[in-house]
Design a protein around this motif. Structure first.
Motif, PDB file in Angstrom:
ATOM      1  N   VAL A 375       0.846  -1.189   0.000  1.00  0.00           N
ATOM      2  CA  VAL A 375       0.000   0.000   0.000  1.00  0.00           C
ATOM      3  C   VAL A 375       0.884   1.242   0.000  1.00  0.00           C
ATOM      4  CG1 VAL A 375      -1.828   1.253   1.208  1.00  0.00           C
ATOM      5  CG2 VAL A 375      -1.790  -1.235   1.265  1.00  0.00           C
ATOM      6  N   LEU A 376       0.546   2.205  -0.867  1.00  0.00           N
ATOM      7  CA  LEU A 376       1.248   3.483  -0.932  1.00  0.00           C
ATOM      8  C   LEU A 376       0.531   4.459   0.002  1.00  0.00           C
ATOM      9  CD1 LEU A 376       1.624   3.661  -4.824  1.00  0.00           C
ATOM     10  CD2 LEU A 376       3.182   2.605  -3.166  1.00  0.00           C
ATOM     11  N   VAL A 377       1.206   4.909   1.017  1.00  0.00           N
ATOM     12  CA  VAL A 377       0.596   5.773   2.027  1.00  0.00           C
ATOM     13  C   VAL A 377       0.651   7.220   1.564  1.00  0.00           C
ATOM     14  CG1 VAL A 377       0.679   6.545   4.429  1.00  0.00           C
ATOM     15  CG2 VAL A 377       1.244   4.181   3.855  1.00  0.00           C
ATOM     16  N   ILE A 378      -0.486   7.890   1.636  1.00  0.00           N
ATOM     17  CA  ILE A 378      -0.593   9.299   1.242  1.00  0.00           C
ATOM     18  C   ILE A 378      -1.244  10.066   2.397  1.00  0.00           C
ATOM     19  CG2 ILE A 378      -0.722   8.782  -1.225  1.00  0.00           C
ATOM     20  CD1 ILE A 378      -3.752   9.069  -1.038  1.00  0.00           C
ATOM     21  N   PRO A 379      -1.111  11.394   2.405  1.00  0.00           N
ATOM     22  CA  PRO A 379      -1.713  12.174   3.504  1.00  0.00           C
ATOM     23  C   PRO A 379      -3.229  12.286   3.347  1.00  0.00           C
ATOM     24  CG  PRO A 379      -0.631  13.628   1.948  1.00  0.00           C
ATOM     25  CD  PRO A 379      -0.295  12.238   1.508  1.00  0.00           C
ATOM     26  N   PHE A 380      -3.906  12.534   4.463  1.00  0.00           N
ATOM     27  CA  PHE A 380      -5.343  12.775   4.454  1.00  0.00           C
ATOM     28  C   PHE A 380      -5.626  14.118   3.782  1.00  0.00           C
ATOM     29  CE2 PHE A 380      -5.288   9.355   7.355  1.00  0.00           C
ATOM     30  CZ  PHE A 380      -6.595   8.870   7.494  1.00  0.00           C
ATOM     31  N   ASP A 381      -6.770  14.198   3.087  1.00  0.00           N
ATOM     32  CA  ASP A 381      -7.189  15.473   2.503  1.00  0.00           C
ATOM     33  C   ASP A 381      -7.397  16.513   3.590  1.00  0.00           C
ATOM     34  OD1 ASP A 381      -7.097  14.253   0.043  1.00  0.00           O
ATOM     35  OD2 ASP A 381      -9.226  13.718   0.059  1.00  0.00           O
ATOM     36  N   ASN A 382      -7.975  16.059   4.707  1.00  0.00           N
ATOM     37  CA  ASN A 382      -8.190  16.931   5.867  1.00  0.00           C
ATOM     38  C   ASN A 382      -7.487  16.275   7.061  1.00  0.00           C
ATOM     39  OD1 ASN A 382      -8.983  18.670   7.842  1.00  0.00           O
ATOM     40  ND2 ASN A 382     -11.175  18.242   7.689  1.00  0.00           N
ATOM     41  N   PRO A 383      -6.340  16.777   7.479  1.00  0.00           N
ATOM     42  CA  PRO A 383      -5.585  16.131   8.569  1.00  0.00           C
ATOM     43  C   PRO A 383      -6.392  15.960   9.841  1.00  0.00           C
ATOM     44  CG  PRO A 383      -4.249  17.819   7.490  1.00  0.00           C
ATOM     45  CD  PRO A 383      -5.632  17.959   6.958  1.00  0.00           C
ATOM     46  N   GLU A 384      -7.410  16.804  10.077  1.00  0.00           N
ATOM     47  CA  GLU A 384      -8.204  16.688  11.297  1.00  0.00           C
ATOM     48  C   GLU A 384      -9.068  15.436  11.307  1.00  0.00           C
ATOM     49  OE1 GLU A 384     -10.451  20.243  11.694  1.00  0.00           O
ATOM     50  OE2 GLU A 384      -8.689  21.518  12.079  1.00  0.00           O
ATOM     51  N   GLU A 385      -9.295  14.832  10.136  1.00  0.00           N
ATOM     52  CA  GLU A 385     -10.113  13.626  10.057  1.00  0.00           C
ATOM     53  C   GLU A 385      -9.320  12.363  10.384  1.00  0.00           C
ATOM     54  OE1 GLU A 385     -11.747  13.542   6.177  1.00  0.00           O
ATOM     55  OE2 GLU A 385     -13.095  15.248   6.505  1.00  0.00           O
ATOM     56  N   GLN A 386      -8.006  12.458  10.485  1.00  0.00           N
ATOM     57  CA  GLN A 386      -7.185  11.273  10.749  1.00  0.00           C
ATOM     58  C   GLN A 386      -7.294  10.865  12.212  1.00  0.00           C
ATOM     59  OE1 GLN A 386      -3.072  11.648   9.669  1.00  0.00           O
ATOM     60  NE2 GLN A 386      -2.597   9.513  10.127  1.00  0.00           N
ATOM     61  N   ASP A 387      -7.637   9.598  12.443  1.00  0.00           N
ATOM     62  CA  ASP A 387      -7.696   9.031  13.788  1.00  0.00           C
ATOM     63  C   ASP A 387      -6.366   8.369  14.118  1.00  0.00           C
ATOM     64  OD1 ASP A 387     -10.344   9.807  14.071  1.00  0.00           O
ATOM     65  OD2 ASP A 387     -11.086   7.968  13.129  1.00  0.00           O
TER      66      ASP A 387
END
Length: 419
Positions: A375-387
């Protein structure tokens, strides 16, 4: 007249009371086993007692195994100390690095001692503290069982007295049953009957008081245990995780430090061997100006290169030509792969992970994964949504096949391993 004192605060009255309680409990248990008296059951509490017994047994076994492990560490420490002392004695004073060898032996002894002490402080002592609460709870469970028997006995006694009251109804004088009643004149039979009625009422009142007292004592200890047993059962998970995490961490650190000490000792031996062989320089040693950190690697590489040179010298010209022809396409293929290695990655690509366990998506925004997927890891579109513990990514196969509209989703990080 004063009661007979039997010592340690015991009196004849207390002894008689305890004996009476034991007899009453024994009688009640016999009646319950024969089916002549019902028994109060609490299925949830009985399951809690089963879990408590299992937890106590598992903890006791872990404690025994941990003590055996510590004894093994102590024995291994002693054996390692003897072996290293023997090596230090064999390492002659005029040899290169004698002081460093003695220092390594001392450091290894300190590492063993520190490792053993950390296991005692952070594993064995916490294990003893964890198990220290079980004997008291076990004694309270046994006390609760005794009080339950007392409560059942008082309940049956109370029911029996009320049953007798209903049968008697209005008390009438019947045939005298005792010598006192037979000797009583007819005009006094009414007085005697009134006395018997008063005695019956007193017995019923005593039975009711006894029931209330037994119920109160039983419920007090029962409520406390019903709160403690589930809490104790759930605490085992955190304790086991903490204990095994400490054991693994200490062991990992210890072996790393011991490995460093062993590598340093090997390097010192190789330095001395190099200096010893410099008087008779073989072709594969070359110059002696390489650094100590690369000594063992260069030494092994030189031996391997010598073996390859000897094999090449023994090979026929036809074999050499065939080898070159076979190796040329391979080199070309490798160079082609190297040229295409920096493949295009999705925007914001951070790193790759490999899936260690299958994961079934539970929501539309989650990524379905199979063991072995990359899996290629990419950043969240909205960092606040990351748990915490979750990553956003695209499966590598999906990205290579459909770069314009790949499927991306979130997935648990603990199901993967970073590449």
């Amino acid at each position: 007249m004063a009661e007979l004192n039997l010592g340690k605060g015991l009196t004849a009255g207390k002894v008689a009371s305890n004996v009476q309680k034991k007899l009453t409990r024994a009688q009640e248990k016999v009646l319950q086993k024969l089916g002549k008296a019902d028994e109060t059951k609490d299925v949830a509490f009985e399951e809690g007692v089963i879990n408590f017994t299992k937890q106590y047994a598992e903890g006791s076994k872990l404690q025994r195994d941990l003590r055996a492990y510590l004894e093994a560490v102590k024995a291994m420490h002693e054996s390692s100390k003897n072996v290293q002392a023997c090596l230090a004695d064999m390492y002659e004073p005029e040899w290169y690095g004698k002081n460093e060898v003695d220092s390594i032996v001392e450091d290894c002894d300190v590492l063993w001692t520190d490792y053993h002490q950390k296991l005692v402080d952070h594993a064995l002592i916490s294990m003893d503290t964890y198990l220290g609460q079980f004997p008291d709870i076990k004694a309270r469970i046994a006390k609760r069982d005794r009080k339950l028997v007392d409560y059942d006995s008082a309940r049956h006694n109370y029911a029996a007295t009320h049953k007798t009251k209903k049968k008697d109804g209005g008390i009438k004088i019947t045939k005298p049953s005792s010598l006192l009643e037979r000797a009583t004149p007819g005009w006094a039979q009414g007085i005697l009957s009134a006395h018997n009625v008063a005695q019956s009422s007193l017995s019923r009142s005593q039975a009711e008081e006894e029931l209330e007292r037994a119920q109160k004592v039983f419920e007090e200890i029962n409520i406390d245990l019903q709160e403690e047993l589930p809490s104790l059962w759930n605490s085992r998970v955190g304790f086991y995780v903490s204990t095994f995490q400490s054991l693994a961490g200490f062991e990992e650190k210890f072996h790393k430090e011991m490995s460093c000490a062993a590598c340093l000792f090997v390097c010192l031996c190789l330095v001395y061997l190099t200096l010893f062989l410099s008087a008779f320089p073989p072709p594969y040693l070359g110059a002696l100006s390489f650094s100590l950190s690369n000594l063992s690697l260069l030494f092994l590489m030189s031996l391997c290169s010598q073996d390859e040179s000897a094999a090449a010298a023994a090979a026929t010209p036809e074999e050499v030509t065939a080898t070159e022809e076979v190796s040329t396409p391979a080199v070309a293929a490798e160079s082609t792969e190297a040229a295409t290695e920096p493949a295009e990655m999705p925007p914001g690509f951070m790193f790759k992970v490999q899936v260690m366990h299958d994961y079934a998506a539970n929501d539309t925004d989650e990524l379905e994964m199979k063991a072995g997927d990359v899996v290629l890891v990419i950043p969240f579109d909205n960092p606040e949504e990351q748990d915490d513990g979750w990553l956003m990514g695209i499966k590598q196969d999906d990205w290579q096949q459909n770069k314009e509209n790949p499927t991306k989703g979130v997935f648990p990080e603990n199901f993967t391993q970073r590449l």
